[in-house]
Design a protein around this motif. Structure first.
Motif, PDB file in Angstrom:
ATOM      1  N   ALA A 285       3.426  -4.850 -46.332  1.00 55.40           N
ATOM      2  CA  ALA A 285       3.148  -3.572 -45.683  1.00 55.40           C
ATOM      3  C   ALA A 285       4.352  -3.056 -44.899  1.00 55.40           C
ATOM      4  CB  ALA A 285       1.943  -3.708 -44.749  1.00 55.40           C
ATOM      5  N   VAL A 286       5.011  -3.920 -44.154  1.00 54.26           N
ATOM      6  CA  VAL A 286       6.093  -3.486 -43.273  1.00 54.26           C
ATOM      7  C   VAL A 286       7.222  -2.782 -44.027  1.00 54.26           C
ATOM      8  CG1 VAL A 286       7.940  -4.341 -41.774  1.00 54.26           C
ATOM      9  CG2 VAL A 286       5.587  -5.068 -41.387  1.00 54.26           C
ATOM     10  N   PRO A 287       7.786  -3.358 -45.098  1.00 55.30           N
ATOM     11  CA  PRO A 287       8.851  -2.636 -45.808  1.00 55.30           C
ATOM     12  C   PRO A 287       8.373  -1.374 -46.515  1.00 55.30           C
ATOM     13  CG  PRO A 287       8.301  -4.662 -46.965  1.00 55.30           C
ATOM     14  CD  PRO A 287       7.594  -4.714 -45.652  1.00 55.30           C
ATOM     15  N   ALA A 288       7.111  -1.363 -46.974  1.00 56.82           N
ATOM     16  CA  ALA A 288       6.581  -0.168 -47.632  1.00 56.82           C
ATOM     17  C   ALA A 288       6.526   1.000 -46.656  1.00 56.82           C
ATOM     18  CB  ALA A 288       5.191  -0.450 -48.202  1.00 56.82           C
ATOM     19  N   ILE A 289       6.135   0.731 -45.426  1.00 52.65           N
ATOM     20  CA  ILE A 289       6.072   1.769 -44.393  1.00 52.65           C
ATOM     21  C   ILE A 289       7.468   2.210 -43.987  1.00 52.65           C
ATOM     22  CG2 ILE A 289       5.370   2.234 -42.004  1.00 52.65           C
ATOM     23  CD1 ILE A 289       3.102   0.086 -42.550  1.00 52.65           C
ATOM     24  N   ALA A 290       8.343   1.244 -43.734  1.00 55.68           N
ATOM     25  CA  ALA A 290       9.693   1.562 -43.284  1.00 55.68           C
ATOM     26  C   ALA A 290      10.479   2.345 -44.325  1.00 55.68           C
ATOM     27  CB  ALA A 290      10.437   0.266 -42.942  1.00 55.68           C
ATOM     28  N   ALA A 291      10.220   2.082 -45.607  1.00 56.23           N
ATOM     29  CA  ALA A 291      10.952   2.766 -46.682  1.00 56.23           C
ATOM     30  C   ALA A 291      10.692   4.265 -46.695  1.00 56.23           C
ATOM     31  CB  ALA A 291      10.569   2.158 -48.032  1.00 56.23           C
ATOM     32  N   LEU A 292       9.590   4.699 -46.082  1.00 60.05           N
ATOM     33  CA  LEU A 292       9.245   6.114 -46.038  1.00 60.05           C
ATOM     34  C   LEU A 292       9.627   6.755 -44.708  1.00 60.05           C
ATOM     35  CD1 LEU A 292       5.811   5.888 -47.861  1.00 60.05           C
ATOM     36  CD2 LEU A 292       7.912   6.921 -48.730  1.00 60.05           C
ATOM     37  N   GLY A 293      10.447   6.068 -43.930  1.00 61.52           N
ATOM     38  CA  GLY A 293      10.946   6.643 -42.692  1.00 61.52           C
ATOM     39  C   GLY A 293       9.962   6.613 -41.548  1.00 61.52           C
ATOM     40  N   VAL A 294       8.933   5.789 -41.651  1.00 55.67           N
ATOM     41  CA  VAL A 294       7.915   5.666 -40.615  1.00 55.67           C
ATOM     42  C   VAL A 294       8.028   4.275 -39.997  1.00 55.67           C
ATOM     43  CG1 VAL A 294       5.419   5.624 -40.195  1.00 55.67           C
ATOM     44  CG2 VAL A 294       6.399   7.319 -41.756  1.00 55.67           C
ATOM     45  N   SER A 295       7.764   4.169 -38.704  1.00 51.71           N
ATOM     46  CA  SER A 295       7.922   2.893 -38.015  1.00 51.71           C
ATOM     47  C   SER A 295       6.703   1.999 -38.192  1.00 51.71           C
ATOM     48  CB  SER A 295       8.158   3.125 -36.520  1.00 51.71           C
ATOM     49  OG  SER A 295       9.422   3.694 -36.309  1.00 51.71           O
ATOM     50  N   PRO A 296       6.889   0.794 -38.737  1.00 49.42           N
ATOM     51  CA  PRO A 296       5.788  -0.173 -38.820  1.00 49.42           C
ATOM     52  C   PRO A 296       5.725  -1.032 -37.558  1.00 49.42           C
ATOM     53  CG  PRO A 296       7.654  -0.941 -40.117  1.00 49.42           C
ATOM     54  CD  PRO A 296       8.089   0.319 -39.447  1.00 49.42           C
ATOM     55  N   ILE A 297       4.522  -1.165 -37.019  1.00 52.84           N
ATOM     56  CA  ILE A 297       4.273  -2.049 -35.884  1.00 52.84           C
ATOM     57  C   ILE A 297       3.213  -3.057 -36.329  1.00 52.84           C
ATOM     58  CG2 ILE A 297       3.617  -2.182 -33.455  1.00 52.84           C
ATOM     59  CD1 ILE A 297       6.050  -0.456 -33.894  1.00 52.84           C
ATOM     60  N   VAL A 298       3.329  -4.290 -35.875  1.00 51.66           N
ATOM     61  CA  VAL A 298       2.391  -5.334 -36.286  1.00 51.66           C
ATOM     62  C   VAL A 298       1.549  -5.782 -35.096  1.00 51.66           C
ATOM     63  CG1 VAL A 298       2.148  -7.674 -37.182  1.00 51.66           C
ATOM     64  CG2 VAL A 298       3.890  -6.150 -38.136  1.00 51.66           C
ATOM     65  N   ARG A 299       0.219  -5.711 -35.257  1.00 43.65           N
ATOM     66  CA  ARG A 299      -0.661  -6.324 -34.256  1.00 43.65           C
ATOM     67  C   ARG A 299      -0.980  -7.729 -34.727  1.00 43.65           C
ATOM     68  NH1 ARG A 299      -6.477  -4.365 -31.728  1.00 43.65           N
ATOM     69  NH2 ARG A 299      -7.241  -4.509 -33.880  1.00 43.65           N
ATOM     70  N   ILE A 300      -0.548  -8.699 -33.939  1.00 37.74           N
ATOM     71  CA  ILE A 300      -0.754 -10.091 -34.312  1.00 37.74           C
ATOM     72  C   ILE A 300      -2.179 -10.522 -33.937  1.00 37.74           C
ATOM     73  CG2 ILE A 300       1.692 -10.612 -34.109  1.00 37.74           C
ATOM     74  CD1 ILE A 300       1.097 -11.934 -31.432  1.00 37.74           C
ATOM     75  N   PRO A 301      -2.701 -11.597 -34.550  1.00 38.16           N
ATOM     76  CA  PRO A 301      -4.074 -12.026 -34.272  1.00 38.16           C
ATOM     77  C   PRO A 301      -4.264 -12.625 -32.885  1.00 38.16           C
ATOM     78  CG  PRO A 301      -3.310 -12.861 -36.390  1.00 38.16           C
ATOM     79  CD  PRO A 301      -2.112 -12.339 -35.668  1.00 38.16           C
ATOM     80  N   ASP A 302      -3.210 -13.241 -32.343  1.00 32.57           N
ATOM     81  CA  ASP A 302      -3.334 -13.950 -31.076  1.00 32.57           C
ATOM     82  C   ASP A 302      -1.948 -14.012 -30.447  1.00 32.57           C
ATOM     83  OD1 ASP A 302      -4.696 -15.358 -29.105  1.00 32.57           O
ATOM     84  OD2 ASP A 302      -4.292 -17.303 -30.018  1.00 32.57           O
ATOM     85  N   LEU A 303      -1.851 -14.475 -29.212  1.00 32.47           N
ATOM     86  CA  LEU A 303      -0.559 -14.502 -28.538  1.00 32.47           C
ATOM     87  C   LEU A 303       0.200 -15.805 -28.748  1.00 32.47           C
ATOM     88  CD1 LEU A 303      -1.144 -15.078 -24.738  1.00 32.47           C
ATOM     89  CD2 LEU A 303      -3.044 -14.753 -26.283  1.00 32.47           C
ATOM     90  N   GLN A 304      -0.064 -16.514 -29.826  1.00 30.54           N
ATOM     91  CA  GLN A 304       0.665 -17.733 -30.122  1.00 30.54           C
ATOM     92  C   GLN A 304       2.093 -17.408 -30.564  1.00 30.54           C
ATOM     93  OE1 GLN A 304      -1.543 -20.690 -32.463  1.00 30.54           O
ATOM     94  NE2 GLN A 304      -3.371 -19.446 -32.183  1.00 30.54           N
ATOM     95  N   GLY A 305       3.018 -18.237 -30.132  1.00 27.61           N
ATOM     96  CA  GLY A 305       4.426 -17.977 -30.379  1.00 27.61           C
ATOM     97  C   GLY A 305       4.798 -17.863 -31.837  1.00 27.61           C
ATOM     98  N   TRP A 306       4.212 -18.698 -32.688  1.00 33.08           N
ATOM     99  CA  TRP A 306       4.585 -18.661 -34.109  1.00 33.08           C
ATOM    100  C   TRP A 306       4.132 -17.357 -34.759  1.00 33.08           C
ATOM    101  CZ3 TRP A 306       1.203 -18.186 -38.181  1.00 33.08           C
ATOM    102  CH2 TRP A 306      -0.145 -18.430 -37.935  1.00 33.08           C
ATOM    103  N   MET A 307       3.018 -16.803 -34.281  1.00 30.52           N
ATOM    104  CA  MET A 307       2.559 -15.523 -34.819  1.00 30.52           C
ATOM    105  C   MET A 307       3.514 -14.400 -34.423  1.00 30.52           C
ATOM    106  SD  MET A 307      -1.557 -15.657 -34.232  1.00 30.52           S
ATOM    107  CE  MET A 307      -2.555 -16.969 -34.942  1.00 30.52           C
ATOM    108  N   ILE A 308       4.009 -14.462 -33.197  1.00 31.76           N
ATOM    109  CA  ILE A 308       4.983 -13.466 -32.737  1.00 31.76           C
ATOM    110  C   ILE A 308       6.239 -13.543 -33.581  1.00 31.76           C
ATOM    111  CG2 ILE A 308       6.460 -12.825 -30.797  1.00 31.76           C
ATOM    112  CD1 ILE A 308       4.191 -13.795 -28.944  1.00 31.76           C
ATOM    113  N   LYS A 309       6.715 -14.755 -33.843  1.00 32.65           N
ATOM    114  CA  LYS A 309       7.930 -14.932 -34.643  1.00 32.65           C
ATOM    115  C   LYS A 309       7.761 -14.384 -36.048  1.00 32.65           C
ATOM    116  CE  LYS A 309       8.987 -19.094 -36.004  1.00 32.65           C
ATOM    117  NZ  LYS A 309       9.502 -20.496 -36.012  1.00 32.65           N
ATOM    118  N   ARG A 310       6.628 -14.668 -36.674  1.00 33.26           N
ATOM    119  CA  ARG A 310       6.395 -14.187 -38.034  1.00 33.26           C
ATOM    120  C   ARG A 310       6.363 -12.664 -38.083  1.00 33.26           C
ATOM    121  NH1 ARG A 310       7.617 -16.725 -42.237  1.00 33.26           N
ATOM    122  NH2 ARG A 310       5.925 -15.839 -43.473  1.00 33.26           N
TER     123      ARG A 310
END
Length: 280
Positions: free
Chosen positions: A65-90
């Motif tokens: 999803a992220v590159p598909a959105i960015a390719a059209l000049g729109v900013s992709p933001i990701v809401r992670i499932p939880d505040l765990q560090g590995w999820m933030i990194k991904r």
């Protein structure tokens, strides 16, 4: 630390915030698929939230999803499932956009409760010595044109990485004035916020106490020189919050918008009158 003008130009959300002419309007993606991402990004929105918490989107779907959105000049933001560090990194390594010149990543962290949790989130989102984020993914920088080098990405990420937290618990509301200086955006989840302060939204009715809580969050963001965001369910509500001064507003989700458009079209085909369903 010099910014990269090319990264700024590729960041729609950054441009809207910097121009200050009105709120950044966005859409919420809950259904997986890069075609869904492209449909939302072509509607004229400034950003698309890829929802990995309540949406049907896993790690692999997020990376599509992220590159598909960015390719059209729109900013992709990701809401992670939880505040765990590995999820933030991904989420950051997927290459989601940020809000300031040359800043390459954006995340939204739900269900924050304490200042300490926010501090932990910020640490997980920043490279040493300011945090503990691991460095090495070539994917994170690919959604900017021209693609920045590893060095450019590393030099710019810490200074202005977009970190957004959701204010949707009683604890985070009570600490919102202390939380605001630590992040870039305070984003309100009205449903959970209402539930957690004892004033749930029932049949679309919002109690004055919930309205007051929402106003408090926006005031805290403004006082700290940060941005205030809010989740809305339709254009009318989004317009209302735009007039109140919110900087970042979700207008609709793919799931609910698809159902509403189909119901309206079906009612018209049958010769009836479509009655708008409750937005809450």
């Amino acid at each position: 630390m010099a910014s990269n003008p090319s990264m700024l130009r590729s960041n729609r959300l950054a441009q809207v915030f910097l121009e200050g002419k009105g709120p950044a309007m966005g859409a919420w993606q809950m259904l997986p698929g890069s075609n869904v991402s492209r449909i939302l990004a072509r509607t004229g929105v400034d950003w698309v939230m890829v929802d990995c918490e309540h949406g049907n989107i896993d790690d692999a779907a997020m990376h599509e999803a992220v590159p598909a959105i960015a390719a059209l000049g729109v900013s992709p933001i990701v809401r992670i499932p939880d505040l765990q560090g590995w999820m933030i990194k991904r989420a950051l390594d997927s290459g989601a956009h940020g809000v300031r010149p040359g800043r390459p990543a954006g995340i939204l962290v739900p269900l924050i409760r304490t200042v300490e949790e926010v501090e932990s989130v910020v640490a997980a989102a920043k490279f040493p010595p300011l945090g503990r984020r691991g460095f090495g993914s070539p994917i994170a920088a690919q959604n900017f044109q021209p693609v920045p080098s590893f060095t450019e990405y590393l030099q710019q990420a810490n200074e202005g990485l977009l970190t957004m937290v959701q204010i949707e618990t009683k604890e985070s509301l009570e600490a919102v004035e202390m939380i605001a200086p630590l992040v870039d955006v305070l984003f309100i989840g009205p449903f959970d916020l209402g539930n957690n302060i004892g004033h749930p939204i029932i049949d679309g009715k919002m109690d004055p106490e919930l309205d007051e809580a929402i106003a408090r969050v926006l005031k805290a963001a403004n006082t700290a020189g940060k941005k205030g965001g809010i989740f809305c369910t339709d254009g009318e509500q989004a317009r209302s919050y735009a007039e109140q001064g919110f900087h970042m507003i979700s207008v609709a989700t793919d799931y609910t918008a698809l159902g509403a458009v189909m119901a309206q079209s079906l009612a018209t085909a049958k010769g009836g009158v479509w009655k708008k369903a409750a937005t809450y």
